[in-house]
Design an enzyme around this catalytic site. Structure first.
Site, PDB file in Angstrom:
ATOM      1  N   ASP A 176      44.142 -34.080  75.479  1.00 12.31           N
ATOM      2  CA  ASP A 176      43.399 -33.538  74.346  1.00 12.31           C
ATOM      3  C   ASP A 176      41.906 -33.701  74.604  1.00 12.31           C
ATOM      4  OD1 ASP A 176      42.813 -32.452  71.954  1.00 12.31           O
ATOM      5  OD2 ASP A 176      43.496 -34.129  70.736  1.00 12.31           O
TER       6      ASP A 176
ATOM      7  N   CYS B 257      22.447 -40.362  46.602  1.00 11.64           N
ATOM      8  CA  CYS B 257      21.711 -41.146  45.623  1.00 11.64           C
ATOM      9  C   CYS B 257      20.229 -41.070  45.972  1.00 11.64           C
ATOM     10  CB  CYS B 257      22.198 -42.597  45.673  1.00 11.64           C
ATOM     11  SG  CYS B 257      21.069 -43.712  44.818  1.00 11.64           S
TER      12      CYS B 257
ATOM     13  N   LYS C 107      53.947 -29.484  71.226  1.00 13.25           N
ATOM     14  CA  LYS C 107      52.967 -30.297  70.492  1.00 13.25           C
ATOM     15  C   LYS C 107      53.673 -31.377  69.696  1.00 13.25           C
ATOM     16  CE  LYS C 107      48.907 -28.060  70.164  1.00 13.25           C
ATOM     17  NZ  LYS C 107      47.788 -28.102  69.603  1.00 13.25           N
TER      18      LYS C 107
ATOM     19  N   CYS D  75      23.664 -48.533  42.418  1.00 10.41           N
ATOM     20  CA  CYS D  75      22.433 -48.789  41.660  1.00 10.41           C
ATOM     21  C   CYS D  75      22.386 -48.046  40.334  1.00 10.41           C
ATOM     22  CB  CYS D  75      21.216 -48.416  42.517  1.00 10.41           C
ATOM     23  SG  CYS D  75      21.073 -46.654  42.753  1.00 10.41           S
TER      24      CYS D  75
ATOM     25  N   CYS E 167      18.154 -48.854  46.071  1.00 11.06           N
ATOM     26  CA  CYS E 167      19.616 -48.842  46.134  1.00 11.06           C
ATOM     27  C   CYS E 167      20.010 -49.710  47.348  1.00 11.06           C
ATOM     28  CB  CYS E 167      20.066 -47.393  46.282  1.00 11.06           C
ATOM     29  SG  CYS E 167      21.832 -47.210  46.397  1.00 11.06           S
TER      30      CYS E 167
ATOM     31  N   LYS F 249      49.780 -33.362  77.855  1.00  9.09           N
ATOM     32  CA  LYS F 249      48.807 -32.370  77.404  1.00  9.09           C
ATOM     33  C   LYS F 249      47.571 -33.127  76.939  1.00  9.09           C
ATOM     34  CE  LYS F 249      48.335 -28.217  74.608  1.00  9.09           C
ATOM     35  NZ  LYS F 249      46.924 -28.385  74.452  1.00  9.09           N
TER      36      LYS F 249
ATOM     37  N   LYS G 257      55.915 -26.882  82.946  1.00  8.56           N
ATOM     38  CA  LYS G 257      55.601 -25.783  83.860  1.00  8.56           C
ATOM     39  C   LYS G 257      56.760 -25.559  84.822  1.00  8.56           C
ATOM     40  CE  LYS G 257      50.722 -26.980  83.811  1.00  8.56           C
ATOM     41  NZ  LYS G 257      49.634 -27.692  84.466  1.00  8.56           N
TER      42      LYS G 257
ATOM     43  N   GLU H  32      54.055 -32.491  82.199  1.00  8.42           N
ATOM     44  CA  GLU H  32      52.767 -33.208  82.288  1.00  8.42           C
ATOM     45  C   GLU H  32      52.308 -33.571  80.885  1.00  8.42           C
ATOM     46  OE1 GLU H  32      50.015 -30.494  84.040  1.00  8.42           O
ATOM     47  OE2 GLU H  32      51.291 -30.209  85.789  1.00  8.42           O
TER      48      GLU H  32
ATOM     49  N   TYR I 299      44.876 -30.418  86.576  1.00 10.30           N
ATOM     50  CA  TYR I 299      46.288 -30.033  86.483  1.00 10.30           C
ATOM     51  C   TYR I 299      46.612 -28.643  86.997  1.00 10.30           C
ATOM     52  CZ  TYR I 299      44.089 -28.541  82.080  1.00 10.30           C
ATOM     53  OH  TYR I 299      43.234 -28.023  81.152  1.00 10.30           O
TER      54      TYR I 299
ATOM     55  N   ASP J 237      32.241 -54.581  91.959  1.00  2.19           N
ATOM     56  CA  ASP J 237      31.207 -53.726  91.372  1.00  2.19           C
ATOM     57  C   ASP J 237      29.852 -54.077  91.941  1.00  2.19           C
ATOM     58  OD1 ASP J 237      33.203 -52.752  89.893  1.00  2.19           O
ATOM     59  OD2 ASP J 237      32.490 -53.504  87.944  1.00  2.19           O
TER      60      ASP J 237
END
Ligand code: IVH
Length: 681
Positions: free
Chosen positions: A118, A425, A313, A410, A431, A116, A289, A114, A226, A35
């Site tokens: 999210d 509150c 799913k 409180c 509080c 899926k 697919k 593949e 994809y 790095d």
């Protein structure tokens, strides 16, 4: 000739080299330099590009640092509509899918399975190997142009490898945020008093819509690709296209698999239903697919989705357990959240003991009773939720759960404003969690910036009884601080003892001294008046000049100010109507905090910049806000984007190359901090 004598050549060499390293690191997962070495090369390129903006290459890796600001995302029509996928939830549904295909297709074919992902769908356009446009799904026909932001994502190539690809094409994929980046982001948002994101998908989507691409760069987004669009590709299968995309520089993931038949598809699904729990990001299913692309036309499309692909799913895991009690948490801002305490139960790899009930309406909707048997699910949200109740198992004598009327911390009577789902509150000054919230806000970076008081020290000062409000901080002495000690659980779950030794006592007392030079507008923000954020505090400070004028302001005076409406005006009035707040301010003022605009703001210094509009960009020897104030004091104006009306671009270090280019194009003179200071009398 030495390459270093030829900046154009060196810029090209560095750009190519850095792009290759990015690909090795992010796509192949096989870095070949450290790095540190990478940063050194990047720094060299940044400096060279600054000195020779003409030679900046369109696919330059410095673009990833961000810097471009997008005020309004342009709506762009997709060249090919962005379709979605049909969903299935059972193997039975998949058998139907397979049979439908077999009715239309007589030849042998295979599937590609593949993950899926999210996340947030994105379409990327490449022209002559360079990323030229990135568009979100939107309504599928039109999406938002988020190119500047997408350019900061390390896994997306700005320039493709080789030259064996169409001159103009689109590739689609999913923008993702890893669990780790998501947790870090939420942690820092909570520390800053901002609302946390419910799940990584929301966080990714929110990040893509940030105006400042430099902020997007910090969010560490990822992208999995994809789908290559268009018929210009010579590869005849989806698998070959994915491999082709990978060679071009795209991250297609290592997880896709060719399956010869449905049984192999089922195996893949079963494997990933377990393995997904180990992934560093969320997937919500498997996409299946047809691999042979010539069959895509044969199978065709419905209005919404292709007939050659479908998604399976995963079911959210659901378990049954008993509600033991409901407790109520009071947040730093006073909002009250009900939490269900459950008989511990295993769910999706973790033991669940609690579930959020969100607010009174949810309790009512569930019709929750004492000791109910509840169904708990872990959905997209990190905290599991109660999705239903088995009423047949309810004891006939069980009492209905009613939301509390008084604050559990409180005792104050809770308030629920019209149109709001949450109770809160109102006892903001007494509080306990709210006092801590106020103290934390006071010391936060954008307020008083008292770094050395962070990390649990505030809590310790409060718990020890030494500090009950922000003014008490300024009564601290080395005698009261020295030796104070507390065990806390740190981020990594280990016990950590924090104690005030000589050095930290000295740091704290020094920081408190430094607080005395924090300008009025930030002190005002630091007081934590409800709805008075940074910008409003600035407006109020500039308008009223000092706290006395502000505290005496009538509602009309407040409403007269641009962008200050009823809600803020009422909150300011309420704050200053309390004697306790006036006393607090008095004490802070006696300790030397700034409650009046600095003289510099009050008196114009010259009119040398009259009629001049300056865009300030980059890093300077002093904060950018200070530079902007100087411009105002000399009669000038500052704006954020360059146009033909701009008089100068005042460019500090790290000014975005796009800005420099735009200034050059519009022939706006670019001046340095030194040039600027020379202009002033
Ligand atoms: S293919 C025309 N593959 O899920 C087919 N989509 O619910 C284009 N998604 O719109 C989509 N992972 O946003 C495809 N491996 C994957 C995917 C994937 C996630 C998203 C995508 C799609 C949505 C459908």
């Amino acid at each position: 000739m030495n390459l270093f004598d030829d900046p154009k050549q060196r810029i090209k060499q560095l750009s190519d080299e850095l792009n290759q390293h990015n690909y090795n690191y992010y796509v192949l997962d096989k870095p070949t330099i450290s790095d540190f070495e990478f940063d050194a090369l990047l720094q060299e390129l940044i400096l060279l590009e600054k000195a020779y903006p003409d030679y900046i290459l369109p696919g330059s890796p410095t673009k990833r640092v961000g810097g471009e600001v997008t005020k309004i995302f342009q709506s762009v029509k997709h060249r090919y509509p962005m379709l979605s996928l049909g969903n299935t939830y059972s193997f039975e549904d998949l058998r139907d899918f397979d049979e439908r295909i077999k009715k239309l297709v007589t030849r042998d074919f295979s599937y590609i399975c593949e993950l899926k992902y999210d996340g947030v769908a994105i379409g990327l356009r490449y022209e002559n190997g360079l990323l030229t446009q990135a568009v979100t799904r939107g309504d599928g026909i039109k999406g938002d142009d988020v190119t500047n932001n997408v350019k900061t994502i390390q896994t997306i190539p700005l320039k493709l490898n080789g030259n064996d690809f169409p001159s103009d094409f689109e590739i689609r994929g999913e923008i993702m945020m890893s669990h780790k980046s998501f947790e870090n982001l939420n942690k820092s948002r909570e520390a800053e008093g901002e609302e946390s994101f419910a799940n990584p998908r929301n966080a990714a989507s929110g990040s893509l819509k940030l105006q400042d691409s430099r902020e997007v760069a910090k969010r560490k987004l990822d992208c999995f690709l994809y789908f290559l669009l268009g018929d210009q590709w010579k590869e005849k299968t989806h698998e070959e296209r994915l491999k082709k995309a990978q060679n071009m520089g795209f991250n297609v993931g290592h997880f896709f698999k060719k399956c010869a038949n449905l049984d192999e598809v089922f195996d893949f699904i079963q494997t990933w239903d377990v393995e997904r729990k180990k992934l560093p990001f969320d997937i919500d299913g498997i996409v299946i697919k047809v691999n042979e692309i010539e069959l895509w036309d044969t199978l065709g499309y419905t209005a919404k989705s292709p007939r050659w692909a479908i998604s399976y799913k995963f079911k959210a895991e659901r378990v049954e357990t008993r509600l033991e009690s409901v407790s109520y948490q009071v947040g730093r801002t006073g909002s009250v959240t009900p939490v269900a305490n459950l008989t511990p139960v295993k769910l999706a790899g973790t033991t669940v003991k609690r579930a959020s009930l969100h607010n009174a309406d949810i309790i009512e909707k569930l019709d929750l009773h004492e000791f109910d048997i509840v169904f708990v699910e872990k959905g997209g949200e990190i905290i599991p939720k109660i999705v239903g109740i088995d009423k047949s198992k309810r004891d006939v004598y069980a009492n209905k759960i009613h939301f509390i009327t008084n604050c559990p911390e409180c005792g104050a009577l809770l308030i629920r404003n019209e149109g709001e789902a949450n109770h809160y509150c109102p006892n903001e000054d007494h509080c306990p969690p709210q006092i801590k919230g106020k103290l934390e806000h006071f010391i936060s970076r954008k307020a008083m910036n008292l770094d050395s008081l962070g990390e649990g020290k505030i809590e310790m000062l409060y718990d020890s009884g030494l500090v009950k409000n922000v003014a008490d901080l300024f009564d601290l002495t080395s005698d009261t601080l020295f030796g104070l000690e507390k065990t806390i659980i740190s981020e990594d779950g280990k016990n950590k003892i924090i104690s005030f030794r000589e050095k930290s006592v000295e740091n704290i007392l020094n920081a408190l001294q430094q607080a005395k030079i924090v300008p009025f507008e930030r002190v005002l923000f630091a007081l934590g008046i409800r709805f008075v954020g940074e910008t409003v505090a600035k407006k109020l400070a500039r308008h009223f000049k000092n706290i006395r004028n502000l505290s005496k302001a009538a509602k009309e005076d407040l409403l007269d100010i641009d962008e200050i409406g009823e809600k803020i005006a009422d909150s300011v009035l309420l704050y200053f109507s309390k004697a306790e707040h006036l006393e607090l301010i008095e004490r802070l003022a006696n300790k030397g905090l700034q409650f009046e605009l600095h003289e510099d703001f009050l008196t114009p210094k010259s009119n040398i910049l009259d009629g001049k509009t300056i865009v300030v960009s980059g890093v300077f020897s002093k904060p950018r806000d200070e530079i902007k104030t100087i411009i105002e004091q000399h009669g000038g104006k500052h704006t954020s984007s360059i146009s033909s009306q701009t008089s100068y671009l005042l460019a500090g270090d790290k000014t975005g190359p796009e800005k420099l280019k735009k200034a050059e194009k519009l022939k706006v003179p670019i001046i340095s901090e030194a040039d600027f200071l020379k202009m002033l009398p």
